[in-house]
Design a protein around this motif. Structure first.
Motif, PDB file in Angstrom:
ATOM      1  N   GLY A 120      -2.936   8.934 -16.220  1.00  0.00           N
ATOM      2  CA  GLY A 120      -1.501   8.689 -16.181  1.00  0.00           C
ATOM      3  C   GLY A 120      -0.876   9.204 -14.907  1.00  0.00           C
ATOM      4  N   CYS A 121      -1.278  10.377 -14.449  1.00  0.00           N
ATOM      5  CA  CYS A 121      -0.757  10.948 -13.201  1.00  0.00           C
ATOM      6  C   CYS A 121      -1.144  10.082 -12.015  1.00  0.00           C
ATOM      7  CB  CYS A 121      -1.264  12.365 -12.997  1.00  0.00           C
ATOM      8  SG  CYS A 121      -0.575  13.545 -14.172  1.00  0.00           S
ATOM      9  N   ALA A 122      -2.395   9.627 -11.995  1.00  0.00           N
ATOM     10  CA  ALA A 122      -2.856   8.780 -10.894  1.00  0.00           C
ATOM     11  C   ALA A 122      -2.066   7.478 -10.851  1.00  0.00           C
ATOM     12  CB  ALA A 122      -4.346   8.504 -11.033  1.00  0.00           C
TER      13      ALA A 122
ATOM     14  N   CYS B 134      -8.688   6.389   3.198  1.00  0.00           N
ATOM     15  CA  CYS B 134      -7.836   7.140   4.126  1.00  0.00           C
ATOM     16  C   CYS B 134      -6.770   7.847   3.302  1.00  0.00           C
ATOM     17  CB  CYS B 134      -7.193   6.163   5.104  1.00  0.00           C
ATOM     18  SG  CYS B 134      -5.846   6.826   6.097  1.00  0.00           S
ATOM     19  N   GLY B 135      -6.548   9.123   3.576  1.00  0.00           N
ATOM     20  CA  GLY B 135      -5.481   9.877   2.942  1.00  0.00           C
ATOM     21  C   GLY B 135      -4.705  10.638   3.990  1.00  0.00           C
ATOM     22  N   ILE B 136      -3.391  10.541   3.943  1.00  0.00           N
ATOM     23  CA  ILE B 136      -2.535  11.268   4.883  1.00  0.00           C
ATOM     24  C   ILE B 136      -2.247  12.626   4.261  1.00  0.00           C
ATOM     25  CG2 ILE B 136      -0.341  11.268   6.123  1.00  0.00           C
ATOM     26  CD1 ILE B 136      -0.411   8.146   5.786  1.00  0.00           C
ATOM     27  N   THR B 137      -2.757  13.684   4.880  1.00  0.00           N
ATOM     28  CA  THR B 137      -2.637  15.027   4.301  1.00  0.00           C
ATOM     29  C   THR B 137      -1.523  15.866   4.920  1.00  0.00           C
ATOM     30  OG1 THR B 137      -4.308  15.885   5.818  1.00  0.00           O
ATOM     31  CG2 THR B 137      -5.073  15.088   3.672  1.00  0.00           C
ATOM     32  N   GLY B 138      -0.963  15.401   6.039  1.00  0.00           N
ATOM     33  CA  GLY B 138       0.112  16.154   6.656  1.00  0.00           C
ATOM     34  C   GLY B 138       0.730  15.427   7.830  1.00  0.00           C
ATOM     35  N   VAL B 139       1.966  15.799   8.124  1.00  0.00           N
ATOM     36  CA  VAL B 139       2.683  15.311   9.299  1.00  0.00           C
ATOM     37  C   VAL B 139       3.231  16.540   9.996  1.00  0.00           C
ATOM     38  CG1 VAL B 139       4.587  13.919  10.164  1.00  0.00           C
ATOM     39  CG2 VAL B 139       3.289  13.149   8.153  1.00  0.00           C
ATOM     40  N   ASN B 140       2.751  16.779  11.209  1.00  0.00           N
ATOM     41  CA  ASN B 140       3.082  18.006  11.929  1.00  0.00           C
ATOM     42  C   ASN B 140       2.718  19.192  11.033  1.00  0.00           C
ATOM     43  OD1 ASN B 140       3.991  16.485  14.170  1.00  0.00           O
ATOM     44  ND2 ASN B 140       5.954  16.213  13.178  1.00  0.00           N
TER      45      ASN B 140
ATOM     46  N   TRP C 207      -0.173  16.360   0.955  1.00  0.00           N
ATOM     47  CA  TRP C 207      -1.277  16.316   0.000  1.00  0.00           C
ATOM     48  C   TRP C 207      -0.686  16.136  -1.390  1.00  0.00           C
ATOM     49  CZ3 TRP C 207      -6.545  16.506   0.249  1.00  0.00           C
ATOM     50  CH2 TRP C 207      -7.218  16.781  -0.936  1.00  0.00           C
ATOM     51  N   GLU C 208      -1.105  15.109  -2.095  1.00  0.00           N
ATOM     52  CA  GLU C 208      -0.602  14.861  -3.438  1.00  0.00           C
ATOM     53  C   GLU C 208      -1.738  15.065  -4.431  1.00  0.00           C
ATOM     54  OE1 GLU C 208       2.673  11.804  -5.029  1.00  0.00           O
ATOM     55  OE2 GLU C 208       0.891  10.863  -4.210  1.00  0.00           O
ATOM     56  N   LYS C 209      -1.620  16.111  -5.241  1.00  0.00           N
ATOM     57  CA  LYS C 209      -2.717  16.481  -6.133  1.00  0.00           C
ATOM     58  C   LYS C 209      -3.023  15.426  -7.176  1.00  0.00           C
ATOM     59  CE  LYS C 209       0.376  19.250  -8.962  1.00  0.00           C
ATOM     60  NZ  LYS C 209       0.726  20.572  -9.387  1.00  0.00           N
ATOM     61  N   PHE C 210      -2.049  14.597  -7.519  1.00  0.00           N
ATOM     62  CA  PHE C 210      -2.258  13.614  -8.575  1.00  0.00           C
ATOM     63  C   PHE C 210      -3.206  12.483  -8.167  1.00  0.00           C
ATOM     64  CE2 PHE C 210       2.038  15.301  -9.548  1.00  0.00           C
ATOM     65  CZ  PHE C 210       1.656  16.029 -10.659  1.00  0.00           C
TER      66      PHE C 210
ATOM     67  N   GLY D 199      -5.735  13.079  -5.717  1.00  0.00           N
ATOM     68  CA  GLY D 199      -6.845  13.687  -4.987  1.00  0.00           C
ATOM     69  C   GLY D 199      -6.643  13.772  -3.487  1.00  0.00           C
ATOM     70  N   GLY D 200      -5.397  13.792  -3.030  1.00  0.00           N
ATOM     71  CA  GLY D 200      -5.132  13.909  -1.598  1.00  0.00           C
ATOM     72  C   GLY D 200      -5.194  12.594  -0.855  1.00  0.00           C
ATOM     73  N   LYS D 201      -5.291  11.490  -1.544  1.00  0.00           N
ATOM     74  CA  LYS D 201      -5.378  10.188  -0.893  1.00  0.00           C
ATOM     75  C   LYS D 201      -3.992   9.567  -0.751  1.00  0.00           C
ATOM     76  CE  LYS D 201      -9.886   9.471  -2.901  1.00  0.00           C
ATOM     77  NZ  LYS D 201      -9.871  10.223  -4.145  1.00  0.00           N
ATOM     78  N   THR D 202      -3.052  10.312  -0.196  1.00  0.00           N
ATOM     79  CA  THR D 202      -1.691   9.815  -0.003  1.00  0.00           C
ATOM     80  C   THR D 202      -1.740   8.607   0.934  1.00  0.00           C
ATOM     81  OG1 THR D 202      -0.815  12.035  -0.297  1.00  0.00           O
ATOM     82  CG2 THR D 202       0.623  10.430   0.780  1.00  0.00           C
ATOM     83  N   PRO D 203      -1.345   7.422   0.453  1.00  0.00           N
ATOM     84  CA  PRO D 203      -1.509   6.209   1.255  1.00  0.00           C
ATOM     85  C   PRO D 203      -0.399   5.942   2.260  1.00  0.00           C
ATOM     86  CG  PRO D 203      -0.686   5.637  -0.911  1.00  0.00           C
ATOM     87  CD  PRO D 203      -0.914   7.136  -0.917  1.00  0.00           C
ATOM     88  N   TRP D 204       0.771   6.596   2.079  1.00  0.00           N
ATOM     89  CA  TRP D 204       1.869   6.331   3.006  1.00  0.00           C
ATOM     90  C   TRP D 204       2.862   7.477   3.007  1.00  0.00           C
ATOM     91  CZ3 TRP D 204       4.983   1.566   0.837  1.00  0.00           C
ATOM     92  CH2 TRP D 204       5.251   1.739  -0.517  1.00  0.00           C
ATOM     93  N   VAL D 205       3.506   7.650   4.163  1.00  0.00           N
ATOM     94  CA  VAL D 205       4.518   8.693   4.325  1.00  0.00           C
ATOM     95  C   VAL D 205       5.654   8.157   5.192  1.00  0.00           C
ATOM     96  CG1 VAL D 205       2.927  10.660   4.092  1.00  0.00           C
ATOM     97  CG2 VAL D 205       3.374   9.707   6.341  1.00  0.00           C
ATOM     98  N   ARG D 206       6.824   8.751   4.991  1.00  0.00           N
ATOM     99  CA  ARG D 206       7.963   8.488   5.879  1.00  0.00           C
ATOM    100  C   ARG D 206       7.956   9.565   6.953  1.00  0.00           C
ATOM    101  NH1 ARG D 206      11.616   4.692   4.580  1.00  0.00           N
ATOM    102  NH2 ARG D 206      11.591   4.025   2.401  1.00  0.00           N
ATOM    103  N   VAL D 207       8.232   9.174   8.178  1.00  0.00           N
ATOM    104  CA  VAL D 207       8.293  10.120   9.288  1.00  0.00           C
ATOM    105  C   VAL D 207       9.567   9.882  10.084  1.00  0.00           C
ATOM    106  CG1 VAL D 207       5.774  10.332   9.450  1.00  0.00           C
ATOM    107  CG2 VAL D 207       6.952   8.653  10.852  1.00  0.00           C
ATOM    108  N   LEU D 208       9.952  10.887  10.856  1.00  0.00           N
ATOM    109  CA  LEU D 208      11.121  10.793  11.718  1.00  0.00           C
ATOM    110  C   LEU D 208      10.728  10.217  13.067  1.00  0.00           C
ATOM    111  CD1 LEU D 208      12.755  14.251  10.942  1.00  0.00           C
ATOM    112  CD2 LEU D 208      13.322  12.013   9.954  1.00  0.00           C
TER     113      LEU D 208
END
Length: 140
Positions: A5-7, A41-47, A52-55, A57-66
């Motif tokens: 459910g979390c995934a 591919c997982g985005i684990t950080g920006v600067n 990292w999203e534990k739900f 497994g760290g495979k965050t597929p997208w992020v917003r950046v400035l």
């Protein structure tokens, strides 16, 4: 069942790669992992901001950046390797989408980015095993 459910809910919205929670979305860009079957591919950080999203497994597929210079930290894997890389985008532009592509150079997994240009919205397809992927769209 709880983890499944979390995934299912992880990745529904791009995570923020910055600390200003009230920053207008119109003044952001998206960094997205390409949808490639043989690579993960997982985005684990920006600067210095962890994405990292534990739900999932760290495979965050997208992020917003400035806008401006952004260092994107990644975890890359395939069926044989796992490694951490980073990609620096020197001049992020608001409203643009930057796709991270994963490759293999005979010894290790590599990452590069492509500026897909200015867009009004971008859609990714989230895997939901055993169900078919779900299309999720983020707008500016």
């Amino acid at each position: 069942m709880l983890m499944a459910g979390c995934a299912h809910f992880a990745g529904r919205h791009p995570l923020l790669g910055y600390t200003e929670k009230d920053h207008p979305q119109a003044d952001t860009a998206l960094v997205v992992c390409a949808e490639q079957e043989q690579y993960i591919c997982g985005i684990t950080g920006v600067n210095q901001v962890a994405t990292w999203e534990k739900f999932n497994g760290g495979k965050t597929p997208w992020v917003r950046v400035l806008p401006g210079k952004q260092v994107i930290k990644l975890t890359l894997s395939n069926s044989h390797q796992l490694n951490r890389q980073q990609v620096t985008i020197d001049d992020v532009q608001a409203g643009h989408v930057y796709r991270i592509d994963v490759g293999f150079n005979a010894t290790l997994l590599t990452a590069s980015y492509t500026d897909l240009g200015k867009m009004d919205a971008y859609t990714i397809h989230m895997p939901r095993f055993p169900l078919s992927p779900k299309a999720i769209t983020a707008s500016f």
